[in-house]
Scaffold this active site. Structure first.
Site, PDB file in Angstrom:
ATOM      1  CB  ILE A 216      25.901  15.685  48.714  1.00 14.71           C
ATOM      2  CG1 ILE A 216      25.059  14.658  49.547  1.00 14.71           C
ATOM      3  CG2 ILE A 216      26.763  16.627  49.640  1.00 14.71           C
ATOM      4  CD1 ILE A 216      25.899  13.541  50.134  1.00 14.71           C
ATOM      5  CG  LEU A 294      37.779  -8.575  51.337  1.00 15.28           C
ATOM      6  CD1 LEU A 294      38.296  -7.320  50.462  1.00 15.28           C
ATOM      7  CD2 LEU A 294      38.569  -8.791  52.411  1.00 15.28           C
ATOM      8  CG  ASN A 345      28.053   0.183  55.315  1.00 17.70           C
ATOM      9  OD1 ASN A 345      27.549  -0.557  56.336  1.00 17.70           O
ATOM     10  ND2 ASN A 345      27.680   0.842  54.484  1.00 17.70           N
ATOM     11  CE1 TYR A 351      31.581   6.010  49.053  1.00 23.90           C
ATOM     12  CE2 TYR A 351      30.839   5.360  51.479  1.00 23.90           C
ATOM     13  CZ  TYR A 351      30.990   6.309  50.357  1.00 23.90           C
ATOM     14  OH  TYR A 351      30.172   7.343  50.567  1.00 23.90           O
TER      15      TYR A 351
HETATM   16  N1  LIG Z   1      24.381  10.005  50.039  1.00 24.77           N
HETATM   17  C1  LIG Z   1      24.808   9.812  51.127  1.00 24.77           C
HETATM   18  O1  LIG Z   1      24.230   9.556  52.017  1.00 24.77           O
HETATM   19  C2  LIG Z   1      26.488  10.095  51.528  1.00 24.77           C
HETATM   20  C3  LIG Z   1      26.845   9.460  52.523  1.00 24.77           C
HETATM   21  C4  LIG Z   1      28.245   9.592  52.986  1.00 24.77           C
HETATM   22  C5  LIG Z   1      29.121  10.068  52.051  1.00 24.77           C
HETATM   23  N2  LIG Z   1      28.747  10.550  50.934  1.00 24.77           N
HETATM   24  C6  LIG Z   1      29.555  10.979  49.795  1.00 24.77           C
HETATM   25  O2  LIG Z   1      28.947  12.651  49.402  1.00 24.77           O
HETATM   26  C7  LIG Z   1      29.761  12.619  48.045  1.00 24.77           C
HETATM   27  C8  LIG Z   1      28.634  12.930  47.162  1.00 24.77           C
HETATM   28  O3  LIG Z   1      27.255  11.744  47.291  1.00 24.77           O
HETATM   29  P1  LIG Z   1      26.238  11.866  46.349  1.00 24.77           P
HETATM   30  O4  LIG Z   1      25.345  10.977  47.360  1.00 24.77           O
HETATM   31  O5  LIG Z   1      25.400  13.313  46.187  1.00 24.77           O
HETATM   32  O6  LIG Z   1      26.426  11.061  45.162  1.00 24.77           O
HETATM   33  P2  LIG Z   1      26.005  11.244  43.506  1.00 24.77           P
HETATM   34  O7  LIG Z   1      26.478   9.807  43.114  1.00 24.77           O
HETATM   35  O8  LIG Z   1      24.606  11.470  43.542  1.00 24.77           O
HETATM   36  O9  LIG Z   1      27.139  12.181  43.194  1.00 24.77           O
HETATM   37  C9  LIG Z   1      28.446  12.213  42.859  1.00 24.77           C
HETATM   38  C10 LIG Z   1      28.870  13.070  41.685  1.00 24.77           C
HETATM   39  O10 LIG Z   1      30.145  12.682  41.581  1.00 24.77           O
HETATM   40  C11 LIG Z   1      30.693  12.557  40.076  1.00 24.77           C
HETATM   41  N3  LIG Z   1      31.643  11.715  39.613  1.00 24.77           N
HETATM   42  C12 LIG Z   1      31.943  10.565  39.919  1.00 24.77           C
HETATM   43  N4  LIG Z   1      33.069  10.236  39.404  1.00 24.77           N
HETATM   44  C13 LIG Z   1      33.676  11.402  39.037  1.00 24.77           C
HETATM   45  C14 LIG Z   1      34.903  11.661  38.419  1.00 24.77           C
HETATM   46  N5  LIG Z   1      35.685  10.419  38.135  1.00 24.77           N
HETATM   47  N6  LIG Z   1      35.180  12.824  38.084  1.00 24.77           N
HETATM   48  C15 LIG Z   1      34.296  13.768  38.154  1.00 24.77           C
HETATM   49  N7  LIG Z   1      33.123  13.570  38.774  1.00 24.77           N
HETATM   50  C16 LIG Z   1      32.833  12.306  39.147  1.00 24.77           C
HETATM   51  C17 LIG Z   1      29.217  11.858  39.416  1.00 24.77           C
HETATM   52  O11 LIG Z   1      29.194  12.026  38.083  1.00 24.77           O
HETATM   53  C18 LIG Z   1      28.194  12.682  40.338  1.00 24.77           C
HETATM   54  O12 LIG Z   1      27.572  13.501  39.693  1.00 24.77           O
HETATM   55  C19 LIG Z   1      30.404  11.421  47.863  1.00 24.77           C
HETATM   56  O13 LIG Z   1      31.654  11.511  47.980  1.00 24.77           O
HETATM   57  C20 LIG Z   1      29.744  10.228  48.482  1.00 24.77           C
HETATM   58  O14 LIG Z   1      30.864   9.343  48.959  1.00 24.77           O
HETATM   59  C21 LIG Z   1      27.169  10.447  50.354  1.00 24.77           C
END
Ligand SMILES: NC(=O)c1ccc[n+]([C@@H]2O[C@H](COP(=O)([O-])OP(=O)(O)OC[C@H]3O[C@@H](n4cnc5c(N)ncnc54)[C@H](O)[C@@H]3O)[C@@H](O)[C@H]2O)c1
Length: 445
Positions: A216, A294, A345, A351
């Protein structure tokens, strides 16, 4: 990552089979492309009672080249905007029904129903509060009844917030909001700068996007750059190569940084000041999951998720606020929460707690941001189709992606479009809000 079922259901044979078996037929959603008209066909602007926003709405639509005459009877409507700010009590809800029912019958594909009202909390009488609140039930139900990619949303416009309406109006009507459905947004009075270019609203802005190396975050970087921003893409050093690729592809800058490092915020602030003279937009997208029930959750899993998903956002934002002159006037902060933070969830206490915490954070910070002429909001994605969801077992994936009014999962670009909209200068009146990008998921509805 195509949606095989949606593609099948929209094929010649698939249409026949799904019809005969009464199976859902998810629509191909109309998504935004630069230069695309706001709407593809005529719109209808109506009012229940004395609508004070009717002229503003007609003006915004006309400026966007939309015909607001309601078209001819045999034309499909692309949008219905109903001004219900004049509701004086429950009896007048019948006028809303009277206006909406024939219009909804004429809606075309990916059409929009948008109801505008005043916030129930501001109502001078109990009857008015009841009537205003009733609209929420009505709009959420209409959203569930609509088919063919159409959506319905409600925008609450306090009497002093008229000037803030144009940007949310354009967002909800456009293809940018393809996966935002059944939502209620409350506007606030704000000074709204005039004249955003609808196709390049972020020109001249410096936007930090965390977790931008993939998923994302990479989509957010692309959309912000497309809208004119210079993107500063941040991710952990281990993701350096893909981070550099994303940054190069959007003509931005890569910053390898672990956001949980104790000095991450001040370091970022110094770099932004030195290289870019400050910044305009921060998108807190970096996030991790460490799922366990949990009872089996160890401290490492708990702490890791809290540190990245919540504490880092608090610390980095505070550091940017503290660093003199780094956050420029009109700054925008957008945090990525999650449907899990609203609905909870199984297996995600850590989370969900972190993502609910983000909602608490943006609501608590909103008044301070407003006082600076800035905003802070959260976006809560539902089921978003990514590499991660592609590896889910078929059954889990199918159920997860279909239990929403649009009967399909969203795309990373849908989350990105919503964030880019919140980052626009014109979105000054959207503050402390949580916008779900979930297709009106039944979870946490
Ligand atoms: N994919 C989904 O369906 C979904 C749904 C709801 C929320 N989200 C949220 O959207 C956001 C992006 O999700 P995604 O699916 O693209 O995840 P992803 O794991 O593909 O990408 C997350 C990115 O964050 C980076 N990251 C993690 N820890 C870090 C740190 N300490 N410092 C810097 N960068 C860091 C990772 O290296 C990665 O590139 C997240 O916050 C996730 O919780 C995703």
């Amino acid at each position: 990552m195509s949606d095989w079922y949606r593609d099948f259901a929209n094929s010649g044979l698939g249409t026949t089979i799904t019809r005969q078996l009464g199976l859902p037929r998810p629509a191909v959603l109309r998504r935004y492309e630069p230069g695309q008209p706001l709407l593809t066909g005529p719109g209808l602007v109506g009012a229940a009672g004395e609508g004070r926003l009717r002229d503003v709405v007609s003006g915004v639509l006309a400026a966007a080249g939309v015909r607001v005459d309601g078209g001819t009877d045999d034309e499909r409507l692309s949008a219905v905007v109903l001004d219900a700010t004049g509701l004086t009590g429950p009896a007048q809800l019948a006028a809303v029904h009277e206006l909406l029912a024939p219009a909804v019958r004429r809606l075309g594909p990916s059409a929009r129903v948008l109801v505008l009202a005043e916030p129930p909390a501001d109502a001078p009488t109990v009857a008015q509060a009841a009537a205003r609140q009733a609209l929420e039930g009505l709009v959420r139900s209409v959203a569930k009844e609509l088919r063919n990619g159409a959506t319905a949303n409600l925008v609450l416009v306090p009497s002093d917030a008229e000037a803030a309406l144009a940007s949310p109006l354009r967002f909800f009507l456009s293809g940018r909001s393809a996966y935002v459905d059944g939502q209620v947004l409350t506007l606030a009075a704000a000074e709204v700068p005039a004249g955003d270019d609808p196709d390049r609203p972020l020109v001249g802005k410096v936007a930090v996007v965390t977790g931008a190396a993939r998923g994302i975050g990479a989509a957010i970087a692309r959309v912000m750059a497309r809208d004119g921003a210079h993107v500063v893409a941040v991710d952990v050093p281990a993701a350096g190569e893909s981070l550099a690729q994303v940054a190069n592809a959007v003509g931005g800058t890569a910053v390898a940084l672990d956001l949980t490092a104790p000095d991450a915020g001040p370091r970022l602030a110094r770099q932004l000041q030195a290289r870019h003279g400050g910044l305009d937009v921060v998108v807190h997208n970096a996030g991790i999951t460490r799922d366990k029930l949990l009872v089996n959750m160890d401290a490492d899993r708990w702490n890791a998720v809290m540190a990245v998903n919540l504490q880092a956002q608090l610390d980095v934002t505070q550091a940017l606020l503290d660093a003199d002159g780094v956050l420029r006037p009109g700054a925008r902060v957008v945090s990525v929460s999650s449907q899990s933070g609203i609905a909870g969830n199984r297996g995600q206490t850590n989370y969900a707690a972190s993502k609910a915490g983000i909602i608490g954070m943006v609501r608590a910070w909103a008044p301070e941001f407003a006082a600076r002429g800035a905003t802070i909001n959260a976006v809560a994605p539902g089921f978003i189709v990514t590499e991660m969801t592609a590896t889910m077992p078929l059954g889990t994936r199918e159920v997860g992606s279909r239990i929403n009014s649009l009967q399909q999962g969203g795309l990373p670009v849908d989350v990105a479009e919503t964030i880019a909209w919140l980052a626009q200068p014109g979105s000054a009146g959207v503050n402390g809000q949580v916008v779900r990008v979930c297709g009106q998921s039944v979870l946490g509805a």
